[in-house]
Design an enzyme around this catalytic site. Sequence first.
Site, mmCIF file in Angstrom:
data_model
loop_
_atom_site.group_PDB
_atom_site.id
_atom_site.type_symbol
_atom_site.label_atom_id
_atom_site.label_comp_id
_atom_site.label_asym_id
_atom_site.label_seq_id
_atom_site.Cartn_x
_atom_site.Cartn_y
_atom_site.Cartn_z
ATOM 1 N N GLY A 103 0.854 -1.180 0.000
ATOM 2 C CA GLY A 103 0.000 0.000 0.000
ATOM 3 C C GLY A 103 0.889 1.229 0.000
ATOM 4 O O GLY A 103 2.085 1.131 -0.261
ATOM 5 N N CYS A 104 0.311 2.395 0.291
ATOM 6 C CA CYS A 104 1.117 3.613 0.236
ATOM 7 C C CYS A 104 1.803 3.901 1.566
ATOM 8 O O CYS A 104 2.719 4.688 1.638
ATOM 9 C CB CYS A 104 0.280 4.802 -0.228
ATOM 10 S SG CYS A 104 -0.725 5.512 1.050
ATOM 11 N N VAL A 105 1.333 3.267 2.660
ATOM 12 C CA VAL A 105 2.058 3.420 3.936
ATOM 13 C C VAL A 105 2.416 2.038 4.487
ATOM 14 O O VAL A 105 1.827 1.043 4.105
ATOM 15 C CB VAL A 105 1.252 4.170 5.019
ATOM 16 C CG1 VAL A 105 1.215 5.638 4.729
ATOM 17 C CG2 VAL A 105 -0.127 3.605 5.211
ATOM 18 N N PRO B 351 7.299 6.872 2.486
ATOM 19 C CA PRO B 351 7.104 7.847 3.567
ATOM 20 C C PRO B 351 8.238 7.728 4.601
ATOM 21 O O PRO B 351 8.541 6.638 5.069
ATOM 22 C CB PRO B 351 5.764 7.415 4.182
ATOM 23 C CG PRO B 351 5.055 6.665 3.106
ATOM 24 C CD PRO B 351 6.139 5.987 2.324
#
Lengths: 105, 410
Positions: A103-105, B351
Amino acid sequence: MMVKTIANIPVHVNEEGFLTDASEWTREVAGAIASEEGIADLTPEHWRVIDFCRANRTANGKSPTLRQITTGTGLPTKTLFALFPKGPAKKVARIAGLGKPEGCV
Amino acid sequence: MKNLLIIGAGTAGTMLANKLVNKLPGWTVTLVDPEPVHLYQPGYLFIPFGVYKRSDVVRPKSTLLPRSARLIQSRVTALDPERCMVRLDHGQILPYDALVIATGADIDPSQTPGLMSPAWGDSVHTFYSLDGSLALAEKLRTWPGGRLVINVVENPIKCPVAPLEFLMLADAFFRERKMRDKVELVYATPLPAAFTKPKAAQRLGRLLDEKGVKVETEFMIERVEPEASRIVSYDERQVAYDLLVSIPVNAGAAFVGASGLGDELNYVRVDPHTLQSTQFENIFALGDAANAPASKAGSVAHFEVDGFVENFMRYIQCKELKPLFDGHANCFVETGDGRGLLIDFNYDTEPLPGRYPLPVVGPFTLLEESRINHWGKLAFRWIYWNVLLRGLPLPAPTRMSMLGKEKIAS
């Protein structure tokens, strides 16, 4: 990142055993990872999925999504679960020498 | 006069119209959209918990668009890219010289057997639409507690962190109402973990544990069995629920699929750095409608539009496009109790922790909970309506910057 010998070939893997360099992959390596994943024999149907994923991997070496695999190979999702039990997305990616689905995180 | 046609007056389409309108002598700008109101979709997350109400998240589209742009309130039923024209609801044909598809992504619950049953709106809900989030708010107001299951049917979805935020806000909501002991929170996700990126997993992996959320990983839903109140995966695992909050399949517009421009989910196939269609050079897609491997989120649409304006000017001057979009996304992540995180990343950089410098209001903390991040998220609604949509500049870089981030060898 570490080096692991799979099918007598030294390959770079991450801590979860995914190849970090898709170009180090061979069909023998795929067979050896498949046995580790509990798949003793790779049938032509398995190869249809693996070859599709290799051919359609993203620019940064990620596996296509399950929907892309079912659309591209014509195999229904249920069949993918039968071929690669318990999480085909992750298993196919590992056997095909591609990155784990993220996923993105 | 040449005609730039923008299909979709949502986040990307509105920003683009405002940024381009005075820059294109000899061009008219026309937008087509069936909905008269603009929806602030990030607000859907807060509605079920009574933080926002309907009027906080809607504005008439006409007040957000430039006067000189024409807005046609209609649905596009077909696109003929060979002949450069689209067909509207009532059969009207609209020709274009350049086309931008900005139709976003929408939920399609019909793709999951059993999801759209008489239980929809009763024991089965979603917060991925305005009506859905309002109905869920109504439900939660009087819900006595039980097993609340959040299920992501399939990725990609809009705002991929929203399900995690929903869980953390739900934990705080039920604690505040002194009924947390009556509620079991379960997250059923097709991914191998709630947090999959190494640094985020390392820093945030404990968050859901601490909040007592049970995570069911690699759960690929096959069907809902509403009579038995359970969801069943392709490998026949069953998860029982008292209240199911589903994030259904997200997909692009049907006309995109029918036109041959779309991928398997009707997202327009584009070059990930220029957002130009891979098939027709006078067609572009912005925001969620594009199949660029970036997050489907408003911040991404914003960063895309910035670079796209420059590239569109190059396009009309017949110059080569530049690879101006780097996959940049950033989003505030609510963690409950008035705190939040900020994440900032792009195609190549996951991130990372550190500080996000922003003049006057910042710095925000990256990958770390703080109050200022929560206030940043709430303040963002004002910024969205008054600055962002109007195409006014924000003091933040379009391309991702490593400034303030901790560089950690992976």
